[in-house]
Design a protein around this motif. Structure first.
Motif, PDB file in Angstrom:
ATOM      1  N   THR B 107      59.498  39.785  38.520  1.00 44.76           N
ATOM      2  CA  THR B 107      60.365  40.682  39.292  1.00 44.76           C
ATOM      3  C   THR B 107      61.212  41.564  38.390  1.00 44.76           C
ATOM      4  OG1 THR B 107      60.464  38.941  40.943  1.00 44.76           O
ATOM      5  CG2 THR B 107      62.020  40.726  41.188  1.00 44.76           C
ATOM      6  N   ASP B 108      61.710  41.002  37.289  1.00 44.97           N
ATOM      7  CA  ASP B 108      62.551  41.800  36.380  1.00 44.97           C
ATOM      8  C   ASP B 108      61.781  43.006  35.841  1.00 44.97           C
ATOM      9  OD1 ASP B 108      60.875  40.020  35.006  1.00 44.97           O
ATOM     10  OD2 ASP B 108      62.161  40.020  33.242  1.00 44.97           O
ATOM     11  N   MET B 109      60.499  42.803  35.517  1.00 41.53           N
ATOM     12  CA  MET B 109      59.713  43.901  34.948  1.00 41.53           C
ATOM     13  C   MET B 109      59.501  45.004  35.979  1.00 41.53           C
ATOM     14  SD  MET B 109      57.048  41.695  32.721  1.00 41.53           S
ATOM     15  CE  MET B 109      56.593  43.082  31.685  1.00 41.53           C
ATOM     16  N   LEU B 110      59.374  44.602  37.239  1.00 40.63           N
ATOM     17  CA  LEU B 110      59.169  45.577  38.307  1.00 40.63           C
ATOM     18  C   LEU B 110      60.457  46.324  38.651  1.00 40.63           C
ATOM     19  CD1 LEU B 110      56.890  43.393  40.610  1.00 40.63           C
ATOM     20  CD2 LEU B 110      56.194  45.163  39.010  1.00 40.63           C
ATOM     21  N   GLY B 111      61.541  46.033  37.928  1.00 42.29           N
ATOM     22  CA  GLY B 111      62.801  46.734  38.119  1.00 42.29           C
ATOM     23  C   GLY B 111      63.192  47.623  36.953  1.00 42.29           C
ATOM     24  N   GLN B 112      62.315  47.720  35.945  1.00 41.59           N
ATOM     25  CA  GLN B 112      62.618  48.524  34.750  1.00 41.59           C
ATOM     26  C   GLN B 112      62.092  49.948  34.930  1.00 41.59           C
ATOM     27  OE1 GLN B 112      64.303  47.314  32.213  1.00 41.59           O
ATOM     28  NE2 GLN B 112      64.245  45.127  32.706  1.00 41.59           N
ATOM     29  N   PRO B 113      62.967  50.943  35.003  1.00 44.15           N
ATOM     30  CA  PRO B 113      62.495  52.306  35.294  1.00 44.15           C
ATOM     31  C   PRO B 113      61.466  52.846  34.305  1.00 44.15           C
ATOM     32  CG  PRO B 113      64.907  52.261  35.119  1.00 44.15           C
ATOM     33  CD  PRO B 113      64.433  50.862  34.906  1.00 44.15           C
ATOM     34  N   GLU B 114      61.606  52.544  33.015  1.00 44.57           N
ATOM     35  CA  GLU B 114      60.646  53.130  32.058  1.00 44.57           C
ATOM     36  C   GLU B 114      59.258  52.533  32.240  1.00 44.57           C
ATOM     37  OE1 GLU B 114      61.172  54.182  28.008  1.00 44.57           O
ATOM     38  OE2 GLU B 114      63.325  54.520  28.240  1.00 44.57           O
ATOM     39  N   LEU B 115      59.195  51.203  32.399  1.00 44.29           N
ATOM     40  CA  LEU B 115      57.896  50.568  32.603  1.00 44.29           C
ATOM     41  C   LEU B 115      57.271  51.051  33.917  1.00 44.29           C
ATOM     42  CD1 LEU B 115      55.686  48.561  31.792  1.00 44.29           C
ATOM     43  CD2 LEU B 115      56.975  46.777  32.978  1.00 44.29           C
ATOM     44  N   LEU B 116      58.109  51.169  34.958  1.00 45.33           N
ATOM     45  CA  LEU B 116      57.601  51.642  36.246  1.00 45.33           C
ATOM     46  C   LEU B 116      57.007  53.038  36.123  1.00 45.33           C
ATOM     47  CD1 LEU B 116      60.440  50.388  38.586  1.00 45.33           C
ATOM     48  CD2 LEU B 116      58.052  49.668  38.634  1.00 45.33           C
ATOM     49  N   ALA B 117      57.708  53.915  35.400  1.00 43.58           N
ATOM     50  CA  ALA B 117      57.193  55.272  35.233  1.00 43.58           C
ATOM     51  C   ALA B 117      55.843  55.237  34.525  1.00 43.58           C
ATOM     52  CB  ALA B 117      58.194  56.118  34.459  1.00 43.58           C
ATOM     53  N   ASP B 118      55.720  54.368  33.522  1.00 45.03           N
ATOM     54  CA  ASP B 118      54.450  54.244  32.807  1.00 45.03           C
ATOM     55  C   ASP B 118      53.342  53.733  33.724  1.00 45.03           C
ATOM     56  OD1 ASP B 118      55.526  55.153  30.425  1.00 45.03           O
ATOM     57  OD2 ASP B 118      55.975  53.156  29.656  1.00 45.03           O
TER      58      ASP B 118
END
Lengths: 275, 275
Positions: B107-118
């Motif tokens: 869940t934490d990773m799905l809340g990181q804007p940079e990773l999400l943009a990638d």
């Protein structure tokens, strides 16, 4: 990266800054990235800064000195924001949006990427100068707004659940009273989702009495975290102000009246535009 | 907009294209916006195109003729994507991510804007050439991925609910069997959220047997809509392939094994990288 001509470098630097908002980038890093002298980089940044500020794209903050660098903050001028919100108000006043029970249908708008990007930029502008570690919202409809804001501010999002999902590990749950329905409800957040002392910006799609937002604030106290701000897309002004559980919030639009017979809602720009 | 020098115009055009992905912009519109000759605009676009394509930012498609113009498609080269996903796999293999019941905390990773943009850009690349009207996901954890993809593709998002909320108006509900838990569950979508004949890209965070995705496909049939593609962030490969309910999907990462005793998960790049 291979050495670029100035025109190409301007294109690359522009996209790099836009892709890394609220991030301090040192002149040295740029100079190495583009194999160029810092003086050339500074000249480029001056051009970008002028365009970004004149065209209302955002601010480019340059910090001088050895630890210096540049930070891009996406910002939207208030006049631009007001023009967009006036259109939002008009759309929300379409008669077929009034649902049984006096609810206003706006889920479709919360799914439009361009509007979301605009609204995220408005919240990022409203809270640009506050120190914020995290953005919080509660499932489901506020999530898109929280992420749009997070993308502009480069801050992670945590989502409060209305149940306690096993896939999240141990969680803290609280009960709260939804202001509108007066029903006791539960919200919970995974223990590991929030560090102590975090400064948290709460974003939600709709606020009436403020019971849900107050619930999130109570939940923050359980984590020894603090509220850095509250932003709501639409607030309902169709209540007495003394009923409202919180006073310090930013709203972009305000539902002032809803007539179930004529299926007519009245929506005006929110308190963000009256300050 | 006032007339800009070429260097400033390049900055402004770059930000404009980035802010309007998958949108055809006519040369005439650009020429008027910048009060410049179409020939100058064409030269600028050639510079931007070269940088965007060399640096892996995306493609700039130029359409010649009277109805001509330019369209920016955000794309990420596969090597770049693979580097990012390898890091994701490493992070997901951290021992404290294995939760009771054999779930993987992400869940934490799905809340990181940079990773999400990638990740959004990876899905936008994978499905760039398919005609798509809408992106669909089911609450809650896939929502951020759906919006990140939508932002790159300029397509609206609809969110399937696990209950039938009164604020959505009339809805279509279906029952489906969650492949992992074998429990019968309900999902529903507001009647007005989806037009007939829509071509829909389904995005979700995790897929094991595929029961939830199959539920969304069944729901699409109720709306006479069609599946344009299925993209999942992590698939679980720890099942027999004949158990899987669907075969045509794109996964970015694959959970191949999970050991509850040692709390060790094994995560490798998904099928997107094996084609």
């Amino acid at each position: 990266m291979k050495k670029l001509k100035r025109s190409s470098r301007l294109v690359e630097m522009t996209q790099y800054l836009l892709a890394h908002p609220h991030t301090l980038i040192s002149l040295t890093a740029f100079a190495e990235r583009y194999q160029s002298a810092k003086s050339s980089i500074s000249e480029d940044l001056a051009i970008i800064k002028e365009v970004f500020e004149e065209e209302g794209i955002g601010q480019l903050h340059t910090l001088a000195g050895a630890a210096g660098g540049v930070k891009f903050k996406p910002m939207m001028p208030k006049e631009t924001s007001l023009d967009i919100i006036k259109q939002v108000c008009e759309t929300l006043q379409q008669p077929d949006r009034v649902l049984p029970g006096g609810y206003l249908y706006m889920t479709d708008m919360l799914g439009q990427p361009e509007l979301l990007a605009d609204v995220g930029k408005m919240f990022a502008t409203a809270f640009a100068d506050r120190p914020i570690d995290l953005i919080m919202t509660v499932e489901t409809k506020g999530i898109s707004l929280a992420y749009a804001t997070a993308a502009c501010m480069n801050i992670p999002v945590v989502i409060v659940r209305r149940d306690n999902k096993v896939t999240e590990g141990s969680a803290v749950s609280i009960n709260y009273v939804s202001g509108s329905t007066k029903r006791i409800q539960t919200m919970s957040l995974a223990r590991r989702a929030l560090k102590e002392q975090s400064r948290v910006l709460i974003i939600d799609d709709f606020m009436k009495v403020g019971g849900t937002v107050q619930g999130m604030i109570d939940l923050l106290h359980e984590f020894n975290a603090t509220v850095a701000g509250v932003g709501v897309f639409v607030e309902s002004g169709a209540i007495e102000s003394e009923e409202r559980l919180l006073q310090d919030y930013v709203s972009l639009a305000k539902l002032t009246a809803i007539d179930l017979k004529t299926k007519q809602a009245e929506v005006v720009p929110g308190n963000y535009f009256s300050t």
